[in-house]
Design a protein around this motif. Structure first.
Motif, short mmCIF file in Angstrom:
data_model
loop_
_atom_site.label_atom_id
_atom_site.label_comp_id
_atom_site.label_asym_id
_atom_site.label_seq_id
_atom_site.Cartn_x
_atom_site.Cartn_y
_atom_site.Cartn_z
N ILE A 47 3.56 9.03 -1.89
CA ILE A 47 5.04 9.27 -1.40
C ILE A 47 6.00 8.36 -1.13
CG2 ILE A 47 4.50 12.07 -1.42
CD1 ILE A 47 3.82 11.76 1.34
N ALA A 48 4.94 7.41 -0.35
CA ALA A 48 5.93 6.77 -0.43
C ALA A 48 5.43 4.85 -0.21
CB ALA A 48 6.59 6.77 1.34
N GLN A 49 6.27 3.92 0.55
CA GLN A 49 5.51 2.39 0.32
C GLN A 49 5.43 2.13 1.71
OE1 GLN A 49 6.38 0.57 -2.69
NE2 GLN A 49 8.16 0.88 -2.83
N ILE A 50 4.13 1.30 2.44
CA ILE A 50 4.36 0.56 3.27
C ILE A 50 4.80 -1.39 2.83
CG2 ILE A 50 3.41 -0.50 5.23
CD1 ILE A 50 1.66 2.26 5.15
N THR A 51 6.12 -1.93 3.15
CA THR A 51 5.61 -2.51 2.43
C THR A 51 5.64 -4.08 3.78
OG1 THR A 51 8.36 -2.29 3.12
CG2 THR A 51 7.79 -2.27 0.27
N PRO A 93 0.74 -0.90 -0.22
CA PRO A 93 -0.10 0.11 0.19
C PRO A 93 1.03 1.34 -0.13
CG PRO A 93 -0.93 -2.14 1.23
CD PRO A 93 0.65 -1.73 0.80
N ARG A 94 0.36 2.17 -0.85
CA ARG A 94 0.83 3.66 -0.01
C ARG A 94 0.71 3.95 -0.06
NH1 ARG A 94 4.02 4.14 -5.51
NH2 ARG A 94 4.56 2.25 -6.68
N MET A 105 -0.04 5.26 16.36
CA MET A 105 0.48 5.78 14.60
C MET A 105 0.62 4.38 14.07
SD MET A 105 -0.17 8.64 13.14
CE MET A 105 -0.18 8.40 10.85
N GLY A 106 1.63 3.67 14.54
CA GLY A 106 2.03 2.16 14.06
C GLY A 106 1.27 1.91 13.97
N GLU A 107 0.68 1.67 15.60
CA GLU A 107 -1.30 0.43 15.34
C GLU A 107 -2.15 1.15 13.91
OE1 GLU A 107 -3.11 0.64 19.21
OE2 GLU A 107 -4.63 -0.83 18.13
N SER A 108 -2.78 2.79 14.00
CA SER A 108 -3.02 3.10 13.16
C SER A 108 -2.80 3.09 11.32
CB SER A 108 -3.66 4.61 13.19
OG SER A 108 -2.45 5.17 12.88
N MET A 109 -1.10 2.56 11.73
CA MET A 109 -0.57 2.32 10.22
C MET A 109 -0.69 0.76 9.61
SD MET A 109 1.96 4.82 9.95
CE MET A 109 2.78 5.05 8.30
N SER A 110 -0.62 0.43 10.41
CA SER A 110 -0.73 -1.30 10.60
C SER A 110 -2.03 -1.90 10.07
CB SER A 110 0.41 -2.19 11.94
OG SER A 110 1.56 -1.58 12.33
N LEU A 111 -2.66 -1.82 10.56
CA LEU A 111 -4.38 -1.64 9.97
C LEU A 111 -4.82 -1.34 9.01
CD1 LEU A 111 -5.97 -1.61 13.97
CD2 LEU A 111 -5.14 -3.90 12.39
N GLY A 112 -3.94 0.03 9.44
CA GLY A 112 -4.63 0.91 8.02
C GLY A 112 -4.11 0.38 6.38
N ALA A 113 -2.94 -0.54 6.78
CA ALA A 113 -1.97 -1.34 5.41
C ALA A 113 -2.66 -2.56 4.74
CB ALA A 113 -0.82 -0.88 5.96
N MET A 114 -3.18 -2.94 6.27
CA MET A 114 -3.59 -4.45 6.37
C MET A 114 -4.80 -4.63 5.08
SD MET A 114 -3.19 -5.31 9.90
CE MET A 114 -3.93 -7.27 10.14
N THR A 115 -6.20 -3.13 5.19
CA THR A 115 -7.47 -3.09 4.93
C THR A 115 -6.92 -2.58 3.50
OG1 THR A 115 -8.02 -2.32 7.70
CG2 THR A 115 -8.89 -1.57 5.32
N VAL A 116 -6.05 -1.87 2.93
CA VAL A 116 -5.69 -1.68 2.05
C VAL A 116 -5.26 -2.55 1.23
CG1 VAL A 116 -5.08 -0.10 0.08
CG2 VAL A 116 -5.88 0.72 2.40
N ALA A 117 -4.43 -3.23 1.47
CA ALA A 117 -3.29 -4.96 0.27
C ALA A 117 -4.37 -5.89 0.56
CB ALA A 117 -2.88 -5.37 1.57
#
Lengths: 334, 334
Positions: free
Chosen positions: A178-182, A14-15, A112-124
């Protein structure tokens, strides 16, 4: 794709489409001042009390992230958000106008780490084209909740951190940005028995060490793989403990470690003792300086590890220790 | 698969492998007493204070759900858990020994819906073979946090609910089990301006109505599709408001609506006024009576809608209203 015991690697990463930050005057006068989107000189942000002021921070960074990403709020499928206050009142009242289906989170300063983790899981997983990950803190609302009334003017020991007034929001989507969550490495509750509420760095450092070592095992990488490993708000005391623990494990991260709590204030000039803290510390630093460096490819691979201390006045007064948790998010240049 | 504006339908529905419930003596003496796995007569559960007692509830239901599902804790990829208390102290201290990567959640009394939603999303996406969704409440820890010290012996108006001492945990996996989660509808923050902390049913009913109507739109179904629509803890006052709102929308759910807060206590004999409430109310009722009825195919299609009121003493004392949120989970017989 599941990796090891606690990690996910995203086949289609996800980006981060856009990010927005807002801080108070003190943070704006610190070393990162030039990077923040907004510096707010009124600690009340025009509101009646500290909690409403913190809600206003969330409202403004969410709005700004959407504007910068050029996405209307009705295109956002989920909101992952939280804050430090009991019953998440900064989030509840700050995000209501967005009218986005919401998952309320509590991970203390690791939010912020928790919300980005769940957000990335959701989009992916294809559950949403766009999601928002959002958090905040406010010096005065946090002091009121966790320590002493400001009017009391208590003395702060040198191990104490200064809660950042600020917030950050990232808009996560599938393409562009602007960046990716790998990848992510999700933290466990870690309790080393620290009972000093004025030394949160010591309470969180073992959790950060646990998540970073777990991440190395799960991804089969070591400290040489990253340009930066960035913790949330360990401060000077916690940083020393983290690096000592990692050294004991033959995982010397000293040269690449950075802590948002250390970066956001000038320790000598700003009288902030061990550094900055609060959900807003790592969130505002990520959404300004860190993502700026990644977008410019100064850093290509970053392990972002916001750290949280599960401090509660109730459990603390009952003699309990302060457990910690840390959530790792791998952010890479595109 | 995304449906409408706020829902997901799972192509391969995750399964509820097992469920466990524990309640206090008062709940055990109520109409559902025979369905609970454990009835604990000691309100302290052998601990030193109410918060530790609530932590013990979480610990015991998690352990029991794993035992009933015959799954070792190291096979569980994620824990989705939360409670009513500031900084989630019941969860933090209750789940530490599990050593499972954790996402801390706050959705007030809607937490069981929130944790099951994220748990089902995680399993359906292949991010984990097993996850736990867990929550609790305790009458005494909640009274201490939100209302008056028990020793004060305050009078309770008839619109007040009685916080359930209890908890529930479901183990979610891919195959087998006792029921399936076929879809979710995620709630938004809804504020109708209710300011009476002794009438939480009124604060939550508009949120429940919003989520149920949204669910009907997203899934293109109506009230005739379900055997039961089960809210969390609206109680008698909130149920009347919910049914009135739904009637105004020509969506009459009166005949199929059930509320965990109404079911769990005997209003006449147990002096519980408007009914039961708390995260543990819907969690313990789901993990006993409701899943029992679904497993036996008495009910084949259930829309489970735990409801939360974002009450905080801080925001309440600052004159704020009490917003609500409700998360819908479709549970079907296998």
């Amino acid at each position: 794709m599941q990796l090891g015991n606690a990690s996910l690697k995203f086949v289609n990463p996800p980006r981060i489409i856009s990010a927005a930050s807002l801080v108070g005057q003190k943070e704006g006068e610190g070393p990162l001042g030039a990077y923040f989107d907004k510096i707010e000189r009124d600690p009340f942000l025009g509101k009646q009390n500290w909690e409403e002021a913190e809600s206003e921070i969330q409202k403004q960074v969410a709005k700004l992230a959407l504007e910068k990403g050029r996405i209307q709020k009705d295109k956002v499928r989920y909101l992952f958000a939280g804050d430090l206050l009991g019953q998440l009142i900064a989030t509840s009242f700050g995000t209501m106008d967005l009218e986005i289906p919401m998952f309320g989170l509590y991970g203390a300063c690791s939010t912020m780490g928790e919300s980005m983790s769940l957000g990335a899981m959701t989009v992916a997983a294809g559950y949403g084209d766009y999601v928002l990950a959002l958090t905040s803190s406010h010096f005065a609302s946090a002091e009121k909740q966790f320590r002493y009334p400001l009017e009391y003017g208590n003395q702060r020991p040198f191990s104490a951190t200064w809660t950042v007034t600020g917030g950050g929001c990232v808009l996560i989507g599938k393409e562009g940005g602007i960046a990716q969550i790998t990848g992510i490495t999700t933290g466990k509750m870690i309790d080393f028995g620290v009972k000093d509420s004025m030394n949160m760095g010591a309470a969180m450092a073992p959790a950060a060490a646990d998540t970073i070592s777990q991440h190395f095992r799960d991804f089969s990488v070591d400290q040489n793989y990253y340009d930066k490993i960035i913790t949330g708000d360990l401060g000077y005391v916690g940083q020393k403990i983290l690096c000592d623990i990692m050294n004991d494990r033959n995982q010397d991260i000293t040269n690449i470690h950075m802590d948002c709590g250390i970066e956001i204030f000038d320790q000598e000039k700003q009288d902030t003792h061990a550094g900055g803290s609060g959900c807003g510390c790592s969130a505002a630093t990520l959404c300004s300086y860190i993502l700026n460096q990644i977008e410019k490819k100064v850093w290509k691979k970053v392990l972002f590890v916001p750290t949280g201390a599960l401090l509660s006045t109730v459990s603390y007064n009952e003699g309990q220790s302060i457990p910690g948790i840390a959530h790792g998010v791998v952010i890479e240049a595109i």
